[in-house]
Design an enzyme around this catalytic site. Structure first.
Site, PDB file in Angstrom:
ATOM      1  N   ASN B 385      -8.364  39.299   9.840  1.00 47.83           N
ATOM      2  CA  ASN B 385      -9.000  38.888   8.698  1.00 47.83           C
ATOM      3  C   ASN B 385      -8.641  39.629   7.347  1.00 47.83           C
ATOM      4  O   ASN B 385      -7.892  39.140   6.569  1.00 47.83           O
ATOM      5  CB  ASN B 385     -10.593  38.734   8.626  1.00 47.83           C
ATOM      6  CG  ASN B 385     -11.356  38.426   7.653  1.00 47.83           C
ATOM      7  OD1 ASN B 385     -10.937  38.018   6.387  1.00 47.83           O
ATOM      8  ND2 ASN B 385     -12.771  37.944   7.893  1.00 47.83           N
ATOM      9  N   ASP B 386      -9.168  40.861   7.276  1.00 46.18           N
ATOM     10  CA  ASP B 386      -8.659  41.558   5.845  1.00 46.18           C
ATOM     11  C   ASP B 386      -7.129  41.855   6.023  1.00 46.18           C
ATOM     12  O   ASP B 386      -6.797  41.997   4.879  1.00 46.18           O
ATOM     13  CB  ASP B 386      -9.215  43.002   6.303  1.00 46.18           C
ATOM     14  CG  ASP B 386     -10.828  42.958   6.076  1.00 46.18           C
ATOM     15  OD1 ASP B 386     -11.403  41.839   5.673  1.00 46.18           O
ATOM     16  OD2 ASP B 386     -11.718  43.737   6.571  1.00 46.18           O
ATOM     17  N   VAL B 387      -6.426  42.097   7.085  1.00 44.16           N
ATOM     18  CA  VAL B 387      -5.286  42.361   6.899  1.00 44.16           C
ATOM     19  C   VAL B 387      -4.371  41.160   6.272  1.00 44.16           C
ATOM     20  O   VAL B 387      -3.084  41.398   6.035  1.00 44.16           O
ATOM     21  CB  VAL B 387      -4.367  42.761   8.110  1.00 44.16           C
ATOM     22  CG1 VAL B 387      -5.114  43.968   8.847  1.00 44.16           C
ATOM     23  CG2 VAL B 387      -4.532  41.666   9.288  1.00 44.16           C
ATOM     24  N   VAL B 388      -4.868  39.905   6.071  1.00 46.12           N
ATOM     25  CA  VAL B 388      -4.458  38.807   5.525  1.00 46.12           C
ATOM     26  C   VAL B 388      -4.963  38.398   4.338  1.00 46.12           C
ATOM     27  O   VAL B 388      -4.748  37.217   3.850  1.00 46.12           O
ATOM     28  CB  VAL B 388      -4.285  37.596   6.561  1.00 46.12           C
ATOM     29  CG1 VAL B 388      -3.025  37.751   7.535  1.00 46.12           C
ATOM     30  CG2 VAL B 388      -5.407  37.179   6.926  1.00 46.12           C
ATOM     31  N   SER B 426     -16.007  43.029   7.754  1.00 46.68           N
ATOM     32  CA  SER B 426     -16.339  43.865   6.612  1.00 46.68           C
ATOM     33  C   SER B 426     -16.993  43.211   5.638  1.00 46.68           C
ATOM     34  O   SER B 426     -17.555  43.648   4.508  1.00 46.68           O
ATOM     35  CB  SER B 426     -14.786  43.907   6.089  1.00 46.68           C
ATOM     36  OG  SER B 426     -14.318  42.923   5.483  1.00 46.68           O
TER      37      SER B 426
END
Lengths: 102, 460
Positions: B385-388, B426
């Site tokens: 999620n956050d890494v993209v 997050s």
């Protein structure tokens, strides 16, 4: 102040060695690729098992009737050995999985 | 004998450093680990034969304890599932810290009026750092096992943080000026140090675990070095410092990969949820059907998989590999883009995919992956999620603004496999999911992949 001076004079070589070790640690790790970060972490984690050496010296320098020291020393060796044996074995298991393309 | 021991320690230290050095490449890493193990064995032999001023040697206790420790550690290492690896590493790490604490305690109990101040100080350091690492690692273990989902920050966390540290320093000063060790300052210090480990890891969330684990790793190394200081043992000192330094640099690398400072991870504890664009009500997620997803991948030139923690949770690594093999038979080039902080420990995804026999040449790091993404037909995001999250690039209001990400939007098509419509751990909205190029495939990663594999098999 005098004590500090004395400390430095007596341990100058050790201080040099420690500084170089810190530098070496930084250098060694900054070049490891992301692929290997987990095995690296568990491999260095196994190295922190050197604390077991302290447990051995602790027990060896105890008298054979100093049971508190012997028991606590044995505990520290047991904990340290789990760290060493488990750490190296798990790292080895992980590294065996990394394969090249056929 | 003295010089033999000195040589053993010398070789041990060299083997540690050279072993770590060989970890730079997957081909040599396995031998590197072995060399480091040989160094450890030589170090242990050195400690066994080192001439000592007093004591009765008590070898029977030592051998017995070593056998017990080995007998516990080995099966743990051999039986654990690869998905449970972060927990196990955290646990081993904590035990190393506990070992240093125990040594510190014994040395402080044995204090007499001849004990030099320096020895007292290093004993205190070994005790405190080891204890923090121990309880911190146990807590990290529980969080990674999913046994502890709560995350709480005491009001005035930073204030209490400072208070505890100051009290520990004061107690340390009391103990180092004392002539005997047993007394309340020692007991309070042990309890406080143990408590501090919990206090320090408790507010930190699962997504920040890669940072915490490598930090705890570094602390254990330092506690081992401090214990080495007690005995003037060079192998322990340098070995411990090597681990401490390497753990520190790895911690910094992890922080950089999230564009956050170490203090931000430790003190703020968590991203501030919400905020940022993409929370507009009118945006919808567009779903993709099973046949469409299968056909899209089957007729593409290449597929880039972006795995995240979701892959680890549903243990889907082997199924991904099956999909990979199946697509390869139709000439589709499948590769993997690995973000440095994907998962719960540094390099987590690499280990999982390696377990599934994915060759490491197919794993691209952040820079290579972003270069490859510009020429990619289909991106398959699995449980990441956050890494993209593109807000990191273009939305200064987003909590993760400035974090280096995988630019999935550079690809022609994006398929996101996701458990539900939520914002994930997050709590940050991800505009990628609402983008016109993106299609969502809801469900558990393993089940979803199995459905697509079944579909592909029918088409072939």
């Amino acid at each position: 102040m005098e004590q500090i001076n004395l400390f430095f004079n007596e341990n100058l070589l050790e201080i040099y060695v420690l500084l170089m070790a810190i530098f070496l640690g930084f250098e060694l790790i900054s070049r490891v690729p992301t692929v290997l970060h987990t095995p690296l972490m568990s491999g260095t984690n196994a190295i922190s098992g050197v604390v077991t050496l302290g447990g051995i010296i602790l027990i060896r320098s105890a008298e054979s009737t100093a049971y508190l020291q012997l028991v606590l020393g044995a505990l520290s060796i047991i904990l340290g050995m789990i760290n060493i044996v488990g750490g190296y074995a798990v790292t080895d298991r992980m590294l065996k999985m990394f394969k090249k393309e056929k | 004998m003295e010089s033999l021991v000195a040589i053993l320690y010398l070789i041990a230290v060299f083997a540690f450093a050279y072993g770590i050095r060989m970890m730079r490449h997957p081909k040599t890493a396995k031998n590197g680990n072995f060399i480091s193990l040989v160094g450890m064995i030589l170090g242990l032999i050195g400690a066994m034969i080192q001439p000592l001023d007093n004591g009765d040697n008590n070898y029977i206790w030592i051998i017995g304890a070593m056998i017990v420790g080995g007998a516990i550690g080995l099966p743990l290492a051999q039986k654990v599932k690869m998905t449970a690896m972060p927990q196990l590493v955290a646990m081993f790490n904590g035990l190393g810290g506990a070992s240093a604490t125990t040594i510190g305690v014994v040395e402080l109990i044995n204090i007499n009026n001849q004990t030099p101040v320096g020895a007292k100080v290093v004993s205190i350091l070994a005790l405190i750092i080891g204890a923090i690492s121990f309880t911190g690692s146990v807590l990290a273990y529980l969080k990674l096992e999913g046994k502890l989902r709560k995350q709480w920050v005491v009001p005035g966390h930073n204030f209490w943080n400072l208070v505890i540290i100051l009290v520990m320093i004061a107690l340390g000063a009391m103990i180092s000026s004392a002539n005997s060790g047993i007394g309340w300052p020692l007991y309070v210090m042990i309890l406080l140090a143990l408590f501090y480990g919990i206090f320090f890891v408790f507010p930190i969330g699962g997504a920040d675990m890669p940072v915490v684990i490598s930090l705890l790793n570094s602390l254990t190394g330092l506690s081992a070095a401090a214990a080495g200081g007690i005995y003037g043992n060079k192998a322990m000192l340098i070995g411990g410092i090597l681990v401490g330094a390497s753990g520190t640099i790895l911690t910094i690398l992890m922080c950089q990969a999230m564009n956050r400072s170490l203090w931000n991870v430790i003190l703020a504890g968590k991203f501030q949820a919400g905020g940022g664009a993409g929370s507009d009500e009118d945006q919808v997620m567009k779903e993709i059907t099973k046949p469409d997803a299968a056909i899209l991948m089957q007729y593409s030139k290449n597929v880039l998989v972006i795995p995240g923690y979701g892959l680890a949770v549903s243990q889907a690594q082997k199924i991904v590999k099956e999909l990979d093999d199946l697509l390869a038979t139709t000439g589709v080039d499948v590769r993997y883009a690995i973000h440095p902080v994907a998962g719960r420990m540094p390099g987590h995804m690499n280990v999982l995919l390696a377990e599934a026999d994915v060759p490491y040449e197919k794993l691209l790091d952040l820079d290579d992956a972003n270069a490859a993404l510009k020429d990619t037909d289909v991106v398959l995001v699995i449980g990441a999620n956050d890494v993209v999250n593109p807000s990191a690039n273009d939305d200064p209001g987003s909590p993760i603004y400035g974090m280096p990400i995988l630019n999935a939007l550079d690809a022609k098509h994006i398929i996101v496999m996701k458990r539900g419509r939520g914002t994930g751990y997050s709590g940050i909205e991800n505009p990628l999911f609402f983008h016109e190029k993106t299609r969502l495939y809801f469900g558990d990663a393993k089940a979803s992949l199995n459905e697509i594999i079944a579909e592909l098999k029918e088409n072939l």
